[in-house]
Write a protein that holds these residues in place. Structure first.
Motif, PDB file in Angstrom:
ATOM      1  N   VAL A   1       0.827  -1.207   0.000  1.00 30.39           N
ATOM      2  CA  VAL A   1       0.000   0.000   0.000  1.00 30.39           C
ATOM      3  C   VAL A   1       0.867   1.266   0.000  1.00 30.39           C
ATOM      4  N   CYS A   2       1.812   1.371   0.953  1.00 27.20           N
ATOM      5  CA  CYS A   2       2.580   2.611   1.094  1.00 27.20           C
ATOM      6  C   CYS A   2       4.080   2.454   0.842  1.00 27.20           C
ATOM      7  N   LEU A   3       4.510   1.243   0.533  1.00 26.82           N
ATOM      8  CA  LEU A   3       5.911   0.923   0.225  1.00 26.82           C
ATOM      9  C   LEU A   3       6.856   1.026   1.423  1.00 26.82           C
ATOM     10  N   ALA A   4       6.302   0.928   2.646  1.00 26.10           N
ATOM     11  CA  ALA A   4       7.141   0.919   3.852  1.00 26.10           C
ATOM     12  C   ALA A   4       7.928  -0.391   3.913  1.00 26.10           C
ATOM     13  N   ALA A   5       9.140  -0.325   4.463  1.00 24.05           N
ATOM     14  CA  ALA A   5      10.001  -1.495   4.592  1.00 24.05           C
ATOM     15  C   ALA A   5       9.517  -2.436   5.693  1.00 24.05           C
ATOM     16  N   LYS A   6       9.954  -3.693   5.623  1.00 26.08           N
ATOM     17  CA  LYS A   6       9.559  -4.713   6.607  1.00 26.08           C
ATOM     18  C   LYS A   6       9.751  -4.290   8.067  1.00 26.08           C
ATOM     19  N   PRO A   7      10.857  -3.601   8.425  1.00 28.91           N
ATOM     20  CA  PRO A   7      11.050  -3.249   9.837  1.00 28.91           C
ATOM     21  C   PRO A   7       9.982  -2.314  10.401  1.00 28.91           C
ATOM     22  N   LEU A   8       9.164  -1.712   9.532  1.00 26.03           N
ATOM     23  CA  LEU A   8       8.127  -0.813  10.003  1.00 26.03           C
ATOM     24  C   LEU A   8       6.822  -1.545  10.316  1.00 26.03           C
ATOM     25  N   PHE A   9       6.815  -2.852  10.214  1.00 28.18           N
ATOM     26  CA  PHE A   9       5.639  -3.656  10.542  1.00 28.18           C
ATOM     27  C   PHE A   9       5.736  -4.136  11.982  1.00 28.18           C
ATOM     28  N   ARG A  10       4.590  -4.197  12.644  1.00 35.37           N
ATOM     29  CA  ARG A  10       4.518  -4.633  14.043  1.00 35.37           C
ATOM     30  C   ARG A  10       3.516  -5.796  14.163  1.00 35.37           C
ATOM     31  N   PRO A  11       3.761  -6.715  15.083  1.00 35.09           N
ATOM     32  CA  PRO A  11       2.817  -7.819  15.299  1.00 35.09           C
ATOM     33  C   PRO A  11       1.491  -7.317  15.851  1.00 35.09           C
ATOM     34  N   ILE A  12       0.414  -7.979  15.459  1.00 35.05           N
ATOM     35  CA  ILE A  12      -0.894  -7.651  16.029  1.00 35.05           C
ATOM     36  C   ILE A  12      -1.551  -8.907  16.553  1.00 35.05           C
TER      37      ILE A  12
END
Length: 50
Positions: free
Chosen positions: A39-50
């Motif tokens: 969607v926004c092209l953010a890198a993997k490290p910017l993802f958090r577990p939910i």
């Protein structure tokens, strides 16, 4: 397998579903290092577990 949420746009990567670059059943940690949020092209490290 855990869902991961983009901290920028809120997109949720669901490993059960995969995405256009990863088949269903692909764990987030198994995605290539160069994978980005579809969607926004953010890198993997910017993802958090939910």
């Amino acid at each position: 397998m855990q869902k991961m949420k983009c901290s920028i746009c809120g997109h949720v990567y669901d490993p059960v579903l995969g995405d256009k670059d990863a088949p269903a059943g692909t764990d987030f940690q198994s995605l290539p290092e160069g994978w980005v949020c579809p969607v926004c092209l953010a890198a993997k490290p910017l993802f958090r577990p939910i």
